[in-house]
Scaffold this active site. Structure first.
Site, PDB file in Angstrom:
ATOM      1  N   GLU A 286       0.850  -1.208   0.000  1.00 45.02           N
ATOM      2  CA  GLU A 286       0.000   0.000   0.000  1.00 45.02           C
ATOM      3  C   GLU A 286       0.881   1.252   0.000  1.00 45.02           C
ATOM      4  O   GLU A 286       0.571   2.244  -0.665  1.00 45.02           O
ATOM      5  CB  GLU A 286      -0.951   0.008   1.197  1.00 45.02           C
ATOM      6  N   TRP A 289       1.632   1.750  -3.428  1.00 46.75           N
ATOM      7  CA  TRP A 289       0.638   2.504  -4.219  1.00 46.75           C
ATOM      8  C   TRP A 289       0.867   4.011  -4.074  1.00 46.75           C
ATOM      9  O   TRP A 289       0.673   4.782  -5.009  1.00 46.75           O
ATOM     10  CB  TRP A 289      -0.793   2.135  -3.787  1.00 46.75           C
ATOM     11  N   TRP A 317     -20.487  13.767 -18.742  1.00 44.13           N
ATOM     12  CA  TRP A 317     -20.791  13.961 -17.321  1.00 44.13           C
ATOM     13  C   TRP A 317     -22.095  14.723 -17.164  1.00 44.13           C
ATOM     14  O   TRP A 317     -22.417  15.588 -17.977  1.00 44.13           O
ATOM     15  CB  TRP A 317     -19.657  14.748 -16.635  1.00 44.13           C
ATOM     16  N   ASN A 352     -10.422   3.332   3.312  1.00 43.42           N
ATOM     17  CA  ASN A 352     -10.125   3.170   1.886  1.00 43.42           C
ATOM     18  C   ASN A 352     -11.244   2.469   1.113  1.00 43.42           C
ATOM     19  O   ASN A 352     -11.620   2.881   0.024  1.00 43.42           O
ATOM     20  CB  ASN A 352      -8.813   2.408   1.709  1.00 43.42           C
ATOM     21  N   TRP A 370     -15.428  13.003 -11.956  1.00 46.06           N
ATOM     22  CA  TRP A 370     -14.553  12.634 -10.833  1.00 46.06           C
ATOM     23  C   TRP A 370     -13.854  13.845 -10.231  1.00 46.06           C
ATOM     24  O   TRP A 370     -13.501  13.860  -9.047  1.00 46.06           O
ATOM     25  CB  TRP A 370     -13.527  11.568 -11.257  1.00 46.06           C
ATOM     26  N   TRP A 393      -8.744   8.928  -7.541  1.00 44.21           N
ATOM     27  CA  TRP A 393     -10.007   9.292  -8.210  1.00 44.21           C
ATOM     28  C   TRP A 393      -9.981   8.820  -9.657  1.00 44.21           C
ATOM     29  O   TRP A 393     -10.962   8.290 -10.169  1.00 44.21           O
ATOM     30  CB  TRP A 393     -10.277  10.795  -8.099  1.00 44.21           C
TER      31      TRP A 393
END
Ligand code: FAD
Length: 486
Positions: A286, A289, A317, A352, A370, A393
């Site tokens: 993690e 990431w 959108w 998360n 987003w 995102w």
């Protein structure tokens, strides 16, 4: 007669700690050190969100006390670092200026300009890595290009070997004499007005967090002694306190990933953590990431504003202020979504798994851009991070690097049943439906009238009805994607 060494400046930014801070160590080794923080108020800089400003204020207070315990001091300024830093260096006759590198486009350009200005003035400038295990340019494909997929990225990063052992904090930090002109420029933490007053909405943040280096070390110690064991399984469960909650500490550099890495390995190897190696590997991936997000940000400076995958530039959108506001306030009628957004509003943090659920709901079921979600998180998260927030995102949207496919649409009911099986997380954040049983807690609209009455719930009054039908929202999202493809 020995000449006293010329003073140094350490410019603190996103490295608000004394331990494992090589730039600070270099400044202190060279001479008496002016420790400086500048609140960057250039109009072109993305302003910090409200929750981050609160965190920064508390973190600066903690840093200042830590410095004072070592005979040091923290000087606070506000304005444009490009004007202020050369001016301060001139005023104290600094021979050396140090800082820890940052990786967002604006900072990279700013730091380069300031560096050349200081060097032109005859000063030495030394920058260091305090924020990452590997800097973005150190991990590449075989042909030297940036990486686009996490698994090979992390494999290549791991192949570079162990990160260096963390440095200890300097024992003593002598401060140079400050000329009157400089003390006149200084501001107080109160002058920076980083904390909210009217209204003071930060009560939940104060209760949830201890910003600063000591708070970071305590969070890591607590995590290694307990939740690390089982992390691989439990990290997806918002009803369990099973993750490290280190994110805001890492964001502000109150602790660095080298420290996390070495502490994790030694806790597992010494047996101090009752966790198998696999839990440690999952946890460190993690952190991987986070590294990957910084890699993406460095190579794509507009990651927070532009689709990484340009195919999404044509995405249709929807503009729906009422739905966006219902989402922000945790009033969508879907309990796991609303619980997450209320946890965020109250504590400045969200689990998360729930971040993924609420992001998917906004982007896919509501078909809202987003970037609207990214901006709300930027304002409300204490860990709002230029790399992690934007990359995550885009990951959920499907527009990012190595992203979840767009057609993977989280169903908030099945996600709730799977990851909050007894509804404890929902009950904690949505007390008005807490009296519902486990069978209805994730879908109150299916409860019978009698059950609702017993639980004192009037749907549409005490708790909203769903603002979108899940199947219809899903079909609309898939149709939008198909249209974009075509
Ligand atoms: C839509 C969305 C927005 C997000 N925005 C942010 C953000 O602004 N800042 C932020 O730090 N994280 C963000 N994340 C990633 C992740 O949710 C948080 O890092 C994590 O929940 C923090 O809790 P923790 O410290 O207990 O994590 P742990 O599980 O204990 O993980 C340890 C550390 O690894 C890093 N990390 C964990 N997961 C991720 C991830 N998916 N991507 C990148 N780094 C990760 C964090 O630094 C974290 O502190 C976002 C995720 C999503 C889905």
């Amino acid at each position: 007669m020995s000449l006293s060494p010329s003073p140094s400046i350490h410019w603190f930014r996103d490295d608000l700690r004394l331990a494992d801070n090589p730039a600070l160590a270099a400044a202190v080794a060279a001479g008496p050190t002016l420790c400086l923080y500048i609140l960057d108020e250039r109009p072109e800089r993305r302003p910090l969100g409200g929750a981050s400003r609160w965190w920064l204020s508390r973190s600066l207070a903690a840093l200042s006390s830590e410095l004072e315990r070592r005979d040091g001091a923290l000087l606070l300024l506000r304005g444009d670092p490009e004007t202020l830093l050369p001016k301060v260096a001139e005023m104290i006759g600094a021979a050396l200026v140090t800082w820890s590198r940052r990786y967002d486009g604006d900072s990279v350009a700013l730091d380069a300009r300031i560096k050349s200005e200081l060097q032109n003035g005859g000063r030495q400038v030394s920058s260091f890595n305090a924020a990452l295990l590997n800097e973005p340019w150190q991990v590449t494909t075989k042909t030297g290009d940036p990486m686009k997929v996490f698994t090979p990225y992390w494999r290549a990063a791991r192949a570079r070997g162990e990160p260096p052992a963390p440095l200890p904090a300097p024992v003593r930090i002598a401060t140079p004499a400050l000329p009157a002109g400089l003390t006149a420029l200084a501001v107080t933490r109160e002058d920076l007005a980083l904390e909210p007053h009217a209204p003071d909405w930060a009560g939940g943040l104060r209760e949830a967090w201890t910003p600063g280096e000591a708070g970071a070390a305590a969070a890591l110690e607590h995590f290694l002694a307990g939740p690390l064991a089982g992390y691989g399984e439990d990290r997806n469960r918002p009803d369990l306190a099973s993750t490290s909650r280190l994110s805001p500490h890492l964001r502000f550099g109150e602790i660095g990933p080298r420290q996390v890495w070495h502490a994790t390995h030694s806790a597992v190897e010494s047996g101090a953590a009752a966790a198998p190696e696999s839990d440690a590997e999952k946890f460190l991936s993690e952190i991987g990431w986070r590294e990957f997000s910084y890699h993406l940000l460095f190579h794509n400076p507009d990651l927070a504003t532009r689709n990484y995958n340009p195919r999404f530039d044509a995405f249709p959108w929807r503009h729906d202020d009422a739905a966006l506001e219902a989402w922000r306030r945790g009033r969508t009628g879907y309990p796991i979504v609303d619980a997450g957004l209320r946890e965020l509003w109250t504590t400045g943090w969200m689990h998360n798994r729930v971040r993924m659920i609420v992001a998917s709901f906004l982007i896919k079921h509501l078909l809202i851009d987003w970037r609207e979600g990214e901006a709300w998180f930027w304002d409300t998260l204490v860990d709002a991070d230029p790399a992690n927030n934007a990359a995550s995102w885009q990951w959920v949207a499907g527009s990012g690097a190595d992203a979840a496919p767009y057609y993977r649409i989280f169903n908030p009911v099945t996600q709730g049943l799977k990851f909050d099986p007894r509804g404890a997380y929902v009950r904690r954040w949505i007390p008005e439906i807490a009296a519902l049983g486990d069978a209805e807690i994730h879908e109150p609209w299916k409860a019978s009238t009698a059950i609702l009455r017993r639980a004192e719930i009037e749907l549409g009054v005490t708790y909203p009805r769903p603002i979108v039908d899940l199947d219809a929202g899903r079909q609309r999202a898939l149709a939008a994607l198909a249209a974009t493809k075509g």
